[in-house]
Design a protein around this motif. Sequence first.
Motif, short mmCIF file in Angstrom:
data_model
loop_
_atom_site.label_atom_id
_atom_site.label_comp_id
_atom_site.label_asym_id
_atom_site.label_seq_id
_atom_site.Cartn_x
_atom_site.Cartn_y
_atom_site.Cartn_z
N PRO A 47 55.76 31.12 40.17
CA PRO A 47 56.07 32.42 39.90
C PRO A 47 55.15 32.97 38.75
CG PRO A 47 58.01 31.11 39.35
CD PRO A 47 57.14 30.46 40.03
N LYS A 48 54.78 32.26 37.71
CA LYS A 48 53.99 32.59 36.72
C LYS A 48 52.69 31.84 36.70
CE LYS A 48 57.78 33.56 33.65
NZ LYS A 48 58.40 33.46 32.22
N GLY A 49 52.33 31.15 37.98
CA GLY A 49 50.87 30.82 38.01
C GLY A 49 51.16 29.26 37.51
N ASN A 62 41.29 33.39 39.16
CA ASN A 62 40.22 32.98 38.05
C ASN A 62 39.94 34.45 37.33
OD1 ASN A 62 38.41 34.47 40.07
ND2 ASN A 62 36.85 33.33 38.90
N ILE A 63 39.41 34.20 36.10
CA ILE A 63 39.24 35.47 35.36
C ILE A 63 37.79 35.37 35.04
CG2 ILE A 63 39.62 36.29 33.00
CD1 ILE A 63 42.32 34.66 32.92
N SER A 64 37.06 36.58 35.55
CA SER A 64 35.69 37.01 35.41
C SER A 64 35.23 37.22 33.86
CB SER A 64 35.26 38.21 36.17
OG SER A 64 35.74 39.20 35.35
N ALA A 65 33.89 36.83 33.70
CA ALA A 65 33.27 36.91 32.44
C ALA A 65 33.71 38.28 31.62
CB ALA A 65 31.72 36.80 32.51
N MET A 66 34.24 39.34 32.52
CA MET A 66 34.30 40.64 32.03
C MET A 66 35.97 40.72 31.51
SD MET A 66 31.49 42.22 31.79
CE MET A 66 32.11 44.07 31.60
N GLY A 67 36.64 39.74 32.01
CA GLY A 67 38.18 39.57 31.56
C GLY A 67 38.68 39.96 32.72
N VAL A 82 34.94 28.56 43.51
CA VAL A 82 35.78 28.93 42.42
C VAL A 82 36.41 27.74 41.92
CG1 VAL A 82 37.84 30.43 41.72
CG2 VAL A 82 36.30 31.22 43.51
N VAL A 83 36.20 27.53 40.59
CA VAL A 83 37.01 26.51 39.85
C VAL A 83 37.91 26.95 38.90
CG1 VAL A 83 36.50 24.35 38.17
CG2 VAL A 83 34.91 24.92 40.10
N ILE A 84 39.12 26.38 39.00
CA ILE A 84 40.17 27.02 38.07
C ILE A 84 40.25 26.35 36.58
CG2 ILE A 84 42.69 27.25 37.86
CD1 ILE A 84 41.35 29.36 39.75
N GLN A 85 40.23 26.95 35.72
CA GLN A 85 40.08 26.41 34.37
C GLN A 85 41.27 26.91 33.74
OE1 GLN A 85 36.29 27.98 33.26
NE2 GLN A 85 35.29 26.03 33.23
N PRO A 86 42.32 26.15 33.72
CA PRO A 86 43.61 26.57 33.06
C PRO A 86 43.67 26.90 31.58
CG PRO A 86 43.79 24.74 34.43
CD PRO A 86 42.44 24.98 34.25
N GLU A 87 42.79 26.34 30.89
CA GLU A 87 42.46 26.35 29.48
C GLU A 87 42.04 28.10 29.14
OE1 GLU A 87 39.04 24.77 30.78
OE2 GLU A 87 40.83 24.27 30.98
N LYS A 88 41.44 28.49 30.06
CA LYS A 88 41.05 29.84 30.16
C LYS A 88 42.17 31.03 30.60
CE LYS A 88 36.16 28.80 29.94
NZ LYS A 88 34.92 29.03 30.63
N GLY A 89 42.95 30.38 30.86
CA GLY A 89 44.27 31.35 31.58
C GLY A 89 44.37 31.34 33.13
N GLU A 90 43.11 30.72 33.55
CA GLU A 90 43.38 30.78 35.09
C GLU A 90 44.39 30.08 35.67
OE1 GLU A 90 38.39 31.63 35.53
OE2 GLU A 90 39.17 29.62 35.60
N TRP A 104 46.82 39.76 38.76
CA TRP A 104 45.65 39.32 39.40
C TRP A 104 45.34 40.41 40.65
CZ3 TRP A 104 47.15 35.45 36.28
CH2 TRP A 104 45.99 34.70 35.80
N LYS A 105 44.15 40.58 40.96
CA LYS A 105 43.79 41.64 42.13
C LYS A 105 43.21 40.70 43.06
CE LYS A 105 43.42 45.65 39.13
NZ LYS A 105 42.63 46.59 38.55
#
Length: 109
Positions: A47-49, A62-67, A82-90, A104-105
Motif C-alpha cells: 500500500p505504501k510501496g 521509479n523517479i526521473s532525473a527531474m523528480g 528500469v532498475v528500482i533504487q529504494p534509497e532514492k525513494g523508488e 506515481w503516474k
Amino acid sequence: MATRRRYGISALLLSAFCALALVAAACEEDNAIVAQKQLQEALQGCPKGCEESQPNCQIKGNISAMGNKFYHWPGAKNYDGVVIQPEKGERWFCTETEAVNNGWKRSAE
C-alpha cells in the motif's frame, strides 16, 4: 608487576566458537525479522510501496532525473531496463491503484 594469563588452544577455540555462535544467532534473528517483513508485505500488498520486489508486486515505481514519479508494468516497452533504487525513494507496487495512491503516474509507454 602485572601477571600474565596463559590460555590454551582449547580455551581460545572455545572463545572463538562462542563469538561465532553469537554472531550467527544475531544473523538468524535479523533474517527472521526480514522474512517476517517480506511475508507481511506479500500478504498485504504494498500500500505504501515495497523496497523489494514481491512475488505478485511487479509494478516498478521509479523517479526521473527531474523528480517525476512514473510507474512501469510488466510488458511495457522499457520495463526490463528500469532498475528500482529504494534509497532514492523508488518503490515496487502490487497494483496500479497503489502506485497512483502514492503519487506515481503511468509512464507514456
